[in-house]
Design a protein around this motif. Structure first.
Motif, PDB file in Angstrom:
ATOM      1  N   ILE A   1      21.239  34.552 -35.518  1.00 32.64           N
ATOM      2  CA  ILE A   1      21.206  33.766 -34.283  1.00 32.64           C
ATOM      3  C   ILE A   1      21.955  32.475 -34.560  1.00 32.64           C
ATOM      4  O   ILE A   1      21.594  31.710 -35.449  1.00 32.64           O
ATOM      5  CB  ILE A   1      19.752  33.456 -33.855  1.00 32.64           C
ATOM      6  CG1 ILE A   1      19.007  34.768 -33.574  1.00 32.64           C
ATOM      7  CG2 ILE A   1      19.729  32.545 -32.632  1.00 32.64           C
ATOM      8  CD1 ILE A   1      17.571  34.570 -33.140  1.00 32.64           C
TER       9      ILE A   1
ATOM     10  N   LEU B   1      12.957  37.516 -27.802  1.00 34.96           N
ATOM     11  CA  LEU B   1      13.475  38.478 -28.771  1.00 34.96           C
ATOM     12  C   LEU B   1      12.325  38.885 -29.687  1.00 34.96           C
ATOM     13  O   LEU B   1      11.755  38.035 -30.362  1.00 34.96           O
ATOM     14  CB  LEU B   1      14.586  37.785 -29.568  1.00 34.96           C
ATOM     15  CG  LEU B   1      15.291  38.581 -30.646  1.00 34.96           C
ATOM     16  CD1 LEU B   1      16.159  39.658 -30.018  1.00 34.96           C
ATOM     17  CD2 LEU B   1      16.147  37.647 -31.504  1.00 34.96           C
TER      18      LEU B   1
ATOM     19  N   CYS C   1      10.460  40.045 -32.856  1.00 37.34           N
ATOM     20  CA  CYS C   1      10.867  39.758 -34.222  1.00 37.34           C
ATOM     21  C   CYS C   1       9.634  39.441 -35.052  1.00 37.34           C
ATOM     22  O   CYS C   1       8.727  38.770 -34.576  1.00 37.34           O
ATOM     23  CB  CYS C   1      11.830  38.578 -34.119  1.00 37.34           C
ATOM     24  SG  CYS C   1      11.965  37.512 -35.482  1.00 37.34           S
TER      25      CYS C   1
ATOM     26  N   SER D   1      19.371  40.367 -37.343  1.00 38.66           N
ATOM     27  CA  SER D   1      20.390  39.677 -36.540  1.00 38.66           C
ATOM     28  C   SER D   1      20.562  38.240 -37.005  1.00 38.66           C
ATOM     29  O   SER D   1      19.679  37.651 -37.615  1.00 38.66           O
ATOM     30  CB  SER D   1      20.016  39.707 -35.054  1.00 38.66           C
ATOM     31  OG  SER D   1      18.831  38.985 -34.834  1.00 38.66           O
TER      32      SER D   1
ATOM     33  N   VAL E   1      23.580  42.341 -36.746  1.00 41.97           N
ATOM     34  CA  VAL E   1      23.814  42.040 -35.330  1.00 41.97           C
ATOM     35  C   VAL E   1      24.057  40.542 -35.187  1.00 41.97           C
ATOM     36  O   VAL E   1      23.310  39.739 -35.760  1.00 41.97           O
ATOM     37  CB  VAL E   1      22.577  42.450 -34.491  1.00 41.97           C
ATOM     38  CG1 VAL E   1      22.761  42.075 -33.025  1.00 41.97           C
ATOM     39  CG2 VAL E   1      22.310  43.946 -34.644  1.00 41.97           C
TER      40      VAL E   1
ATOM     41  N   ARG F   1      23.980  37.469 -32.784  1.00 40.74           N
ATOM     42  CA  ARG F   1      23.611  36.911 -31.478  1.00 40.74           C
ATOM     43  C   ARG F   1      24.219  35.518 -31.415  1.00 40.74           C
ATOM     44  O   ARG F   1      23.574  34.524 -31.740  1.00 40.74           O
ATOM     45  CB  ARG F   1      22.093  36.891 -31.324  1.00 40.74           C
ATOM     46  CG  ARG F   1      21.507  38.289 -31.274  1.00 40.74           C
ATOM     47  CD  ARG F   1      20.099  38.328 -30.705  1.00 40.74           C
ATOM     48  NE  ARG F   1      19.812  39.684 -30.251  1.00 40.74           N
ATOM     49  CZ  ARG F   1      19.309  40.653 -31.023  1.00 40.74           C
ATOM     50  NH1 ARG F   1      19.004  40.400 -32.268  1.00 40.74           N
ATOM     51  NH2 ARG F   1      19.106  41.861 -30.536  1.00 40.74           N
TER      52      ARG F   1
ATOM     53  N   LYS G   1      20.442  30.843 -24.144  1.00 38.27           N
ATOM     54  CA  LYS G   1      21.864  31.093 -24.376  1.00 38.27           C
ATOM     55  C   LYS G   1      22.620  29.774 -24.232  1.00 38.27           C
ATOM     56  O   LYS G   1      22.183  28.869 -23.528  1.00 38.27           O
ATOM     57  CB  LYS G   1      22.372  32.154 -23.398  1.00 38.27           C
ATOM     58  CG  LYS G   1      21.752  33.504 -23.705  1.00 38.27           C
ATOM     59  CD  LYS G   1      22.274  34.607 -22.824  1.00 38.27           C
ATOM     60  CE  LYS G   1      21.590  35.910 -23.226  1.00 38.27           C
ATOM     61  NZ  LYS G   1      21.738  36.951 -22.213  1.00 38.27           N
TER      62      LYS G   1
ATOM     63  N   ALA H   1      15.247  38.059 -37.821  1.00 38.59           N
ATOM     64  CA  ALA H   1      16.265  37.181 -37.234  1.00 38.59           C
ATOM     65  C   ALA H   1      16.549  36.052 -38.211  1.00 38.59           C
ATOM     66  O   ALA H   1      15.625  35.424 -38.720  1.00 38.59           O
ATOM     67  CB  ALA H   1      15.783  36.617 -35.906  1.00 38.59           C
TER      68      ALA H   1
ATOM     69  N   CYS I   1      14.422  32.387 -26.993  1.00 40.53           N
ATOM     70  CA  CYS I   1      15.769  31.840 -27.196  1.00 40.53           C
ATOM     71  C   CYS I   1      16.363  31.373 -25.871  1.00 40.53           C
ATOM     72  O   CYS I   1      15.913  31.768 -24.798  1.00 40.53           O
ATOM     73  CB  CYS I   1      16.699  32.915 -27.749  1.00 40.53           C
ATOM     74  SG  CYS I   1      16.282  33.469 -29.377  1.00 40.53           S
TER      75      CYS I   1
ATOM     76  N   HIS J   1      23.475  31.622 -29.118  1.00 42.57           N
ATOM     77  CA  HIS J   1      22.033  31.720 -28.876  1.00 42.57           C
ATOM     78  C   HIS J   1      21.341  30.619 -29.672  1.00 42.57           C
ATOM     79  O   HIS J   1      21.816  30.247 -30.736  1.00 42.57           O
ATOM     80  CB  HIS J   1      21.489  33.064 -29.378  1.00 42.57           C
ATOM     81  CG  HIS J   1      21.777  34.216 -28.472  1.00 42.57           C
ATOM     82  ND1 HIS J   1      23.050  34.560 -28.108  1.00 42.57           N
ATOM     83  CD2 HIS J   1      20.949  35.099 -27.873  1.00 42.57           C
ATOM     84  CE1 HIS J   1      22.994  35.610 -27.299  1.00 42.57           C
ATOM     85  NE2 HIS J   1      21.728  35.968 -27.148  1.00 42.57           N
TER      86      HIS J   1
END
Lengths: 289, 473
Positions: free
Chosen positions: B318, B391, B393, B316, B342, B344, B367, B292, B365, B347
């Motif tokens: 973030i 998440l 990771c 991803s 990806v 996110r 939102k 991440a 995390c 977030h």
């Protein structure tokens, strides 16, 4: 390129090198370090400057073979060169006349204790040094430490030389001597030893410093690989350290972070040993062809 | 000047597409993504330029390249001449053609862009510079007789190298002091190989050396000589381009777990130390299975796309705002999306958690949603209550900016800094509060771009020249 002018074996797997680096020799102070890179493929490894000779333009570093890079260095001799040496990095040890100062050096950490002890002595302190190792053969810089100390105490874990036991046992005895209070303790050695020293001095409320040895990359604050937690705050050892109040240092975290590349280091070391066994590393083979 | 009929014809020419490695292919290697224009494509693209009498693109360029002129040279097939024209104002055209945000600068104001796609100025710049280098036609300009003055440049990144190149062309002697073992700064340690091949940086540095710039690596100013010592011993002026310094962390729990990197560290290990070739190279990096990257700028994209090439299962981004607010260049975001990155969005991490060995295993995390605009004009992200989730990771890379490096200021307290520790300068001249000392690039700006650093350096070099001639401060 930086030339090695002198190599000396100090103990099993422990070597002392004098490296020609006049501008670093001129500027360095006790407690500071250099970062070395052996060759084009090499990693950047921090090593504390144990001593310097301004006239000869050399700095002294002491290295113990523990992995690929230190093996590479240990394999070099006088006349060989090191590709990159940068320094002096880190903050110098804060030196003043504290009064009665105890320098604790464990294993190869004594290489760092030596310049600090010398500077403390120079500043007028009464310097008591405690140096320890697993066994007599691994003890380094005994004479050098004696030369900068008012009193030198030696310990070995196996009792093969000096006091049978740990540096912390001897340190505790000194702290218990009510007639001669200790003003400052500076500990350099394996992280568990420094952690143990911090725990011994904590109840006595004696100011205790430790010189930390985390993994580094650039050594100038740019990457943050060397971050440690001091009194709950994140510090970078390369620019804020390497010395910190041992009572505030999160040693467990440092041990954990120093094991970051445990698996990768094993691979690299095995690879190196394998190629050594083949009678030379891959680079040499390329040159031969 | 081109007649109106011809202009209409030119405006019908479509923008020439840039060939590039297929996404699924390129994530298996570190080779450069775009292939670059062919000669025919470059000429065709150059024909799209209508050679405006008052070209807006030149004003849009931080170093003021004569853009219509170099494009005309390409159109005429004079590729080498085009490269030399570029080098008159830009010491690093092969770099800028690749990493400049042209869409916010020259190409944004291009008149052709008002009705369609702007002229691909950046691609043409890259083409000309590459052509010159690949055809072995790099010539060293005439260097005037030595003025008798010496300038020390602190830092061998984009700002320092630009200042050095300009000053040496003015006849001054220049020494660049670089802390790392190789010059180039962020071009070497930060920007990945697949976006800026290191051999290009090396050849640009080599060009400066051939012009007479002396580059001293492994030299940390402040630790070896201080700025005062440089000024009193050997040098008549100093330019400080020491770059962005200390990476920021988030100050949330678990940040020192093994597997949590700053983008600087992760990128330095991979780019500068070549950890992607471990164990052939000695420096390792944790590749992770699920990575991440926290942050949404260009550095975050570089880190994420680098991580993708080290073969984990998922990488991803973030980011606490929405796609619209991502500060990264659209091209980088687009490349990342193509490569399977990806996103996110909306977030934010609140905690890193690890196992008994102190290794990262997950990020907690929350939102976010966007509220009213904040001081930066962007809508402020607000936590959605009860939106916490975990998440999995094992590598996290923080790319949330840099603070100022303290090394220069520690030993030169008379150089004035702002509350973030960045050096304050006079905008027009690059002068600091200390006589004879100038600064530019990220040590002044905090975190910015290669080209703005180069623009700072150009302005500073001009005023250094003036200062050296007049002695007036």
């Amino acid at each position: 390129m930086f030339e090695i002018t002198e190599k000396k074996k100090l103990a099993h797997l422990v070597y002392q090198f004098k490296i020609k680096a006049p501008s670093i020799a001129k500027k360095r102070e006790a407690g500071q370090f250099v970062i070395l890179r052996m060759n084009e493929h090499g990693e950047r490894i921090p090593l504390t400057i144990a001593d310097s000779d301004n006239e000869a333009g050399t700095i002294t570093v002491i290295v113990q073979e523990v992995g690929r890079s230190t093996m590479l260095l240990s394999g070099l001799d006088a006349g060989d060169t090191i590709l990159d040496v940068v320094g002096p990095l880190g903050m110098p040890t804060h030196i003043e006349n504290f009064g009665r100062a105890v320098c604790v050096g464990g294993g190869i950490g004594t290489a760092v204790t030596f310049p600090i002890g010398a500077a403390l002595k120079e500043a007028g302190n009464e310097v008591i040094s405690i140096i320890g190792s697993r066994t007599k053969e691994l003890l380094i810089l005994e004479e050098e430490m004696r030369s900068v100390s008012d009193e030198l105490l030696v310990t070995t874990d196996d009792g093969s030389y000096g006091h049978h036991g740990f540096v912390t046992d001897v340190l505790k005895n000194l702290l218990d001597d009510k007639k001669k209070p200790v003003d400052i303790v500076i500990a350099v050695g394996p992280v568990p030893m420094m952690r143990a020293v911090a725990e011994v001095t904590r109840p006595y409320k004696v100011k205790t410093l430790a010189s930390l040895n985390p993994i580094m990359v650039d050594g100038t604050g740019m990457c943050g690989a060397c971050r440690v937690t001091i009194a709950g705050e994140v510090k970078f050892v390369c620019v804020d350290g390497p010395e910190f109040d041992a009572h505030d240092t999160d040693f467990d975290e440092l041990i954990m972070r120093n094991r970051s590349y445990f698996k990768e280091e094993k691979t690299a070391t095995e690879e190196y040993a394998y190629h050594q066994g083949q009678g030379g590393c891959c680079d040499e083979k390329k040159t031969d062809a | 000047m081109i007649d109106p009929k011809e202009i209409r014809e030119r405006m019908k020419i479509p923008k020439q597409p840039m060939g590039e490695q297929e996404p699924m292919e390129r994530i298996k290697n570190f080779y450069e993504v775009p292939h670059g224009y062919t000669e025919e494509q470059a000429i065709e693209e150059a024909r799209r330029c209508i050679q405006c009498k008052n070209p807006l693109c030149v004003d849009g360029c931080p170093v003021g390249i004569d853009i219509p002129y170099f494009i005309r040279l390409i159109e005429e097939g004079k590729f080498i001449e085009a490269a030399r024209k570029l080098k008159e104002t830009n010491g690093l055209p092969a770099v800028c053609g690749r990493v400049c945000p042209q869409e916010d600068q020259c190409e944004r104001v291009c008149i052709i862009g008002k009705k369609g796609e702007p002229v691909a100025i950046g691609r043409l710049e890259k083409f000309a510079a590459d052509y010159e280098r690949e055809h072995g036609e790099v010539t060293i300009p005439n260097i005037p007789k030595w003025t008798g003055k010496k300038v020390a440049v602190v830092g061998g990144g984009p700002a320092g190298l630009t200042a050095a190149g300009d000053l040496v062309k003015m006849g001054h002697r220049v020494t660049v002091f670089e802390a790392l073992h190789t010059p180039g700064g962020v071009l070497m340690y930060g920007i990945p190989e697949f976006r800026l091949p290191k051999k290009i940086v090396e050849s640009e540095v080599d060009y400066l050396r051939k012009m007479g710039v002396d580059i001293q690596c492994n030299s940390v100013v402040g630790k070896l000589d201080t700025i005062d010592e440089l000024l009193s011993e050997d040098y008549d002026a100093v330019f400080v381009g020491s770059g962005a310094g200390l990476p920021y962390f988030m100050n949330i729990p678990g940040e020192n777990l093994v597997g949590v990197y700053s983008a600087n560290e992760f990128l330095t290990r991979v780019n500068l130390m070549k950890a992607f070739q471990f164990p052939e190279y000695d420096t390792p990096v944790l590749k992770g299975k699920r990575v991440a990257v926290i942050g949404g700028g260009n550095t975050a994209m570089d880190a994420a796309r680098t991580a993708l090439r080290l073969c984990p299962e998922e990488v991803s981004i973030i980011y606490r705002r929405s796609r619209e607010e991502l500060p990264a260049r659209e091209e980088e975001i687009h490349h990342g999306e193509e490569e399977g990155l990806v996103f996110r969005l909306l977030h934010n991490p609140i905690k890193f958690t690890g196992n008994d060995d102190g290794r990262l295993t997950a990020i907690e995390c929350v939102k976010m949603e966007l509220g009213e605009p904040d001081d930066s004009g962007r809508r402020r992200p607000i936590v959605i209550e009860g939106s916490e989730f975990t998440l999995d990771c094992d590598v996290a890379i923080l790319s949330i900016g840099n603070g100022a490096n303290p090394l220069i200021q520690q030993t030169s307290p008379d150089i004035k800094t702002n509350k973030w520790g960045n050096i304050t300068i006079d905008q027009d001249t690059g002068r600091t509060s200390k006589k004879g000392v100038f600064a530019g690039g990220d040590i002044v700006r905090g975190g910015s771009t290669v080209i703005l650093a180069m623009g700072d350096a150009r302005r500073a070099a001009n005023s250094i020249d003036e200062y050296l001639k007049t002695g007036q401060w």
